[in-house]
Design a protein around this motif. Structure first.
Motif, PDB file in Angstrom:
ATOM      1  N   PHE A  88     -24.172  53.426 -59.747  1.00 16.17           N
ATOM      2  CA  PHE A  88     -23.633  53.510 -61.104  1.00 16.17           C
ATOM      3  C   PHE A  88     -23.084  54.897 -61.411  1.00 16.17           C
ATOM      4  O   PHE A  88     -21.948  55.046 -61.853  1.00 16.17           O
ATOM      5  CB  PHE A  88     -24.710  53.141 -62.125  1.00 16.17           C
ATOM      6  N   TRP A  89     -23.897  55.941 -61.177  1.00 16.62           N
ATOM      7  CA  TRP A  89     -23.446  57.301 -61.476  1.00 16.62           C
ATOM      8  C   TRP A  89     -22.291  57.706 -60.562  1.00 16.62           C
ATOM      9  O   TRP A  89     -21.405  58.453 -60.979  1.00 16.62           O
ATOM     10  CB  TRP A  89     -24.603  58.285 -61.344  1.00 16.62           C
ATOM     11  N   GLY A  90     -22.302  57.214 -59.339  1.00 12.27           N
ATOM     12  CA  GLY A  90     -21.189  57.507 -58.441  1.00 12.27           C
ATOM     13  C   GLY A  90     -19.884  56.964 -58.977  1.00 12.27           C
ATOM     14  O   GLY A  90     -18.859  57.654 -59.007  1.00 12.27           O
ATOM     15  N   ILE A  91     -19.894  55.676 -59.423  1.00 10.51           N
ATOM     16  CA  ILE A  91     -18.679  55.068 -59.992  1.00 10.51           C
ATOM     17  C   ILE A  91     -18.254  55.797 -61.260  1.00 10.51           C
ATOM     18  O   ILE A  91     -17.062  56.115 -61.447  1.00 10.51           O
ATOM     19  CB  ILE A  91     -18.921  53.580 -60.301  1.00 10.51           C
ATOM     20  N   LEU A  92     -19.203  56.060 -62.138  1.00 10.92           N
ATOM     21  CA  LEU A  92     -18.882  56.663 -63.431  1.00 10.92           C
ATOM     22  C   LEU A  92     -18.191  58.012 -63.272  1.00 10.92           C
ATOM     23  O   LEU A  92     -17.070  58.206 -63.769  1.00 10.92           O
ATOM     24  CB  LEU A  92     -20.166  56.827 -64.252  1.00 10.92           C
ATOM     25  N   MET A 207     -28.242  49.407 -62.322  1.00  7.91           N
ATOM     26  CA  MET A 207     -27.865  50.256 -63.447  1.00  7.91           C
ATOM     27  C   MET A 207     -29.040  50.317 -64.408  1.00  7.91           C
ATOM     28  O   MET A 207     -29.481  49.278 -64.920  1.00  7.91           O
ATOM     29  CB  MET A 207     -26.631  49.694 -64.152  1.00  7.91           C
ATOM     30  N   PHE A 208     -29.557  51.522 -64.608  1.00  6.92           N
ATOM     31  CA  PHE A 208     -30.743  51.741 -65.441  1.00  6.92           C
ATOM     32  C   PHE A 208     -31.937  50.926 -64.922  1.00  6.92           C
ATOM     33  O   PHE A 208     -32.781  50.464 -65.692  1.00  6.92           O
ATOM     34  CB  PHE A 208     -30.462  51.384 -66.904  1.00  6.92           C
ATOM     35  N   ASN A 209     -31.950  50.730 -63.581  1.00 11.11           N
ATOM     36  CA  ASN A 209     -33.044  50.000 -62.915  1.00 11.11           C
ATOM     37  C   ASN A 209     -33.242  48.584 -63.451  1.00 11.11           C
ATOM     38  O   ASN A 209     -34.342  48.031 -63.377  1.00 11.11           O
ATOM     39  CB  ASN A 209     -34.369  50.779 -63.044  1.00 11.11           C
TER      40      ASN A 209
END
Length: 330
Positions: A88-92, A207-209
């Motif tokens: 998720f953080w990688g894409i964002l 995403m957010f576990n």
């Protein structure tokens, strides 16, 4: 030629977009049905696989995408691994970086759009002047006067579509990264299936576990993942339509200026473009249902585009008054 491009620019842009979509979403791969499931493999053997094309025409589109895909995947992987191996953080953050790096190209296109709006009333006057004069001499004179206007505003008619083609490989490379970065291969060793991850894989795909990103509406088994996929797709569609409406809304300082240049033909073209935009948005919404991570990428891009458009409109307002002031002095 200039008259033809100006008169049919809406249709040409529409056809160009469809052409890009047709060739782009396959990323011009030799095995178009397999490339999205092929992981990034370290070393020359893996890298060279991305440069095998059926023809020189495919290579013309595929080479830029392949060249950009690997460094973008590297950035996405390192960002994600630095933040808990998170997909998720990688894409964002990679989406924000890629969009920001492409901002100068967008600014060039935005500036071109402002100039086109400023010059449109003058072009319309020329078309009305020679509208009923079809003799070769009048047509030649009309082209000469049209060229003078393009020269006055420092616009190259062919160059108007160049920024779109420059942006295309950048965003297609990001599209490829989102689809491929977590692709895997598997083999059976002594009756046990062994899964091999690619070089840039980010194995924390929650995403957010809670919400699974490495799935789709059609593949997800958990109800929250199906709901999340629909929310992302609908959110992306809604923001895309909102962005289109904001882009089509005339700024206050140009409403009177553009009212003098509007006509029924232009209104009809605008209606056709609106309908085409709605159809394309619906298509992309259904495509986003097939990949939750892709839907997330497009949603982030839609949010960024609205922010980008807001800044662009503010800059256009400043440049508009500068141009008006300059023309008054002259």
């Amino acid at each position: 030629m200039i008259q033809f491009l100006n008169r049919h620019k809406s249709k040409l842009i529409m056809l160009g977009f469809l052409f890009i979509l047709l060739f782009g979403l396959t990323s011009c791969r030799t095995n178009s049905n397999e490339w999205t499931t092929r992981p990034y493999v370290d070393g020359w053997a893996g890298y060279s696989q991305d440069f095998k094309f059926n023809s020189s025409w495919e290579a013309m589109w595929g080479w830029p995408v392949s060249i950009l895909s690997w460094p973008i995947a590297w950035i996405c992987s390192h960002i994600g691994k630095g933040l808990g191996n998170s997909f998720f953080w990688g894409i964002l953050f990679t989406t924000l970086i890629v969009r920001t790096l492409a901002w100068p190209i967008y600014s060039k296109q935005n500036s071109m759009s402002l100039k086109m709006s400023l010059m449109q009333p003058e072009l319309n006057r020329i078309q009305r002047k020679y509208g009923n004069r079809k003799d070769p001499q009048s047509q030649q004179q009309m082209q000469m006067e049209t060229m003078k206007i393009y020269k006055k505003y420092k616009i190259n008619p062919i160059g108007c579509i160049l920024p779109m083609f420059i942006q295309f490989p950048i965003f297609m490379a990001m599209y490829e990264v989102v689809r491929r970065i977590n692709a895997t291969t598997s083999e059976t060793i002594q009756g046990v299936e062994v899964v091999h991850y690619g070089t840039f894989a980010l194995q924390n795909t929650k995403m957010f576990n809670f919400f699974e990103l490495n799935t789709s509406f059609f593949e997800a088994t958990a109800i929250q993942d199906k709901i999340f996929a629909v929310v992302l797709a609908v959110g992306f569609g809604a923001l895309t339509i909102l962005s289109q409406k904001l882009a089509q809304r005339k700024p206050k300082y140009m409403k009177d200026y553009n009212a003098r240049s509007s006509n029924s033909k232009q209104d009809q073209q605008q209606k056709q473009m609106k309908m085409m935009n709605y159809v394309m948005t619906i298509m992309f919404v259904f495509m986003s249902l097939s990949s939750t991570s892709l839907a997330l990428y497009w949603l982030i891009g839609a949010i960024y585009q609205i922010f980008q458009s807001f800044i662009g409109r503010k800059l256009n307002e400043i440049n508009y008054f500068k141009a008006q002031k300059k023309s008054t002095v002259i």
